[in-house]
Scaffold this active site. Sequence first.
Site, PDB file in Angstrom:
ATOM      1  N   HIS A  29      43.220  38.949  36.345  1.00  0.00           N
ATOM      2  CA  HIS A  29      42.011  38.753  35.811  1.00  0.00           C
ATOM      3  C   HIS A  29      40.867  38.606  37.057  1.00  0.00           C
ATOM      4  O   HIS A  29      39.664  39.246  36.908  1.00  0.00           O
ATOM      5  CB  HIS A  29      42.067  36.823  35.377  1.00  0.00           C
ATOM      6  CG  HIS A  29      40.806  36.368  35.237  1.00  0.00           C
ATOM      7  ND1 HIS A  29      40.337  35.921  34.085  1.00  0.00           N
ATOM      8  CD2 HIS A  29      39.875  36.047  35.960  1.00  0.00           C
ATOM      9  CE1 HIS A  29      39.159  35.145  34.026  1.00  0.00           C
ATOM     10  NE2 HIS A  29      38.879  35.188  35.082  1.00  0.00           N
ATOM     11  N   GLU A  30      41.292  37.939  38.165  1.00  0.00           N
ATOM     12  CA  GLU A  30      40.409  38.059  39.340  1.00  0.00           C
ATOM     13  C   GLU A  30      40.227  39.460  39.822  1.00  0.00           C
ATOM     14  O   GLU A  30      38.826  39.846  40.259  1.00  0.00           O
ATOM     15  CB  GLU A  30      41.058  37.417  40.434  1.00  0.00           C
ATOM     16  CG  GLU A  30      41.141  35.797  40.294  1.00  0.00           C
ATOM     17  CD  GLU A  30      40.044  34.920  39.931  1.00  0.00           C
ATOM     18  OE1 GLU A  30      38.632  35.452  40.268  1.00  0.00           O
ATOM     19  OE2 GLU A  30      40.205  34.205  38.925  1.00  0.00           O
ATOM     20  N   HIS A  33      37.196  41.036  38.127  1.00  0.00           N
ATOM     21  CA  HIS A  33      35.899  40.596  38.296  1.00  0.00           C
ATOM     22  C   HIS A  33      35.595  41.511  39.865  1.00  0.00           C
ATOM     23  O   HIS A  33      34.777  41.928  39.933  1.00  0.00           O
ATOM     24  CB  HIS A  33      35.967  39.045  39.044  1.00  0.00           C
ATOM     25  CG  HIS A  33      35.944  38.122  37.961  1.00  0.00           C
ATOM     26  ND1 HIS A  33      35.081  38.023  36.903  1.00  0.00           N
ATOM     27  CD2 HIS A  33      36.813  37.021  37.900  1.00  0.00           C
ATOM     28  CE1 HIS A  33      35.282  37.034  36.185  1.00  0.00           C
ATOM     29  NE2 HIS A  33      36.362  36.279  36.653  1.00  0.00           N
ATOM     30  N   ASP A 136      33.822  31.280  34.279  1.00  0.00           N
ATOM     31  CA  ASP A 136      32.973  32.329  34.073  1.00  0.00           C
ATOM     32  C   ASP A 136      31.869  32.230  33.079  1.00  0.00           C
ATOM     33  O   ASP A 136      30.970  33.059  33.098  1.00  0.00           O
ATOM     34  CB  ASP A 136      33.974  33.604  33.518  1.00  0.00           C
ATOM     35  CG  ASP A 136      34.954  33.738  34.644  1.00  0.00           C
ATOM     36  OD1 ASP A 136      34.702  33.707  35.802  1.00  0.00           O
ATOM     37  OD2 ASP A 136      36.318  34.178  34.263  1.00  0.00           O
TER      38      ASP A 136
HETATM   39 ZN    ZN Z   1      37.227  34.414  36.022  1.00  0.00          ZN
END
Ligand code: ZN
Length: 333
Positions: A29-30, A33, A136
């Site tokens: 997930h990170e 980003h 987020d």
């Molecule tokens: Zn996030």
Amino acid sequence: MHAQAGNDLSEGLWGVIFILALFACVVLHELGHALTAKRFKIVTRDITLYPIGGIASMESLPDKPGQELLVALAGPAVNVVIAAGLWIYMQSADLMPDLSKLKSADEIQNVPFVFNLFAANVVLVVFNLIPAFPMDGGRVLRAILAFKMDRTKATRIAATIGQFMAMIFVFFGFFFNFWLVFIGLFVFLGASAEAKAEDTKAGLRGVKISDVLMSRYSVLKPDEPLSNAVSLLLDSQERSFLIEENGEVKGILSRKEIISGLTEFGKNASVQNAMKTDFPHLKTSDLLNDVMERFETKEYSLMPVFKENKLAGVLDLENITEYLMVQNAIKSS
Ligand code: ZN
């Protein structure tokens, strides 16, 4: 008896594997980003993992709403893809549990591992898309608002919505699940911090380093003993010092370096052993907002400023905070 122990062991093992798999999903997930940010030439310094998720700290934030929107959505999008992949796998391997037959919480143990991982990814998506900072969803909301208005106003509205949601969480938490109280407090503080950071940024817009430059400060020579630095530290409000020789800056010595220098070399060692020799060369004409991140990340607490290659003064965070307070006071009077 023995069989029981063996059963516990394999259950424990599956628990550990599940946690590791969940952490992998958070890392991905990170990375979502970070890699999207990289496309906009924003560098991610590090990724920190917390029990409830991770945070990718970037050297700057995307200023354009379109970019912020994409960077914020990229993380949850990764979990959507993982969840979809697990769903398709469960369908094809006929692993889909019949949830209507689950009668008690205990039976959740009988649900296949992949289903738990699928559910965890769905939770990650929903949780991260709560429209409140520091989630987020808060950034998504601000980016959408920022298409229509300036960023400061968008941040303020997004922060207010986030704080409102946080209060709802806390309220429901008292009745249903105490965890919601913690999440609510976390969200509330996150929203306040985001609004404050944006206010600072707005207050410093267009301000040059020369406007907040400090020309009175203490200096030390490279061969002075660390004990001199300690006396300066204790005698004044200053916490960081320039190390100068013949008008040339040799290094920076902050409280952190003084303390670690004392431990490592003792009080009679010269300051050049402990000082930091890699420091930025700021110019008086630089914009303050461009250097603020170096303070915020606690990389430096004091930085030398030059005008035509000659030392013009120093910049420190305390001084900038005072400048902002004065500006706010003038504005509201
Ligand atoms: Zn996030």
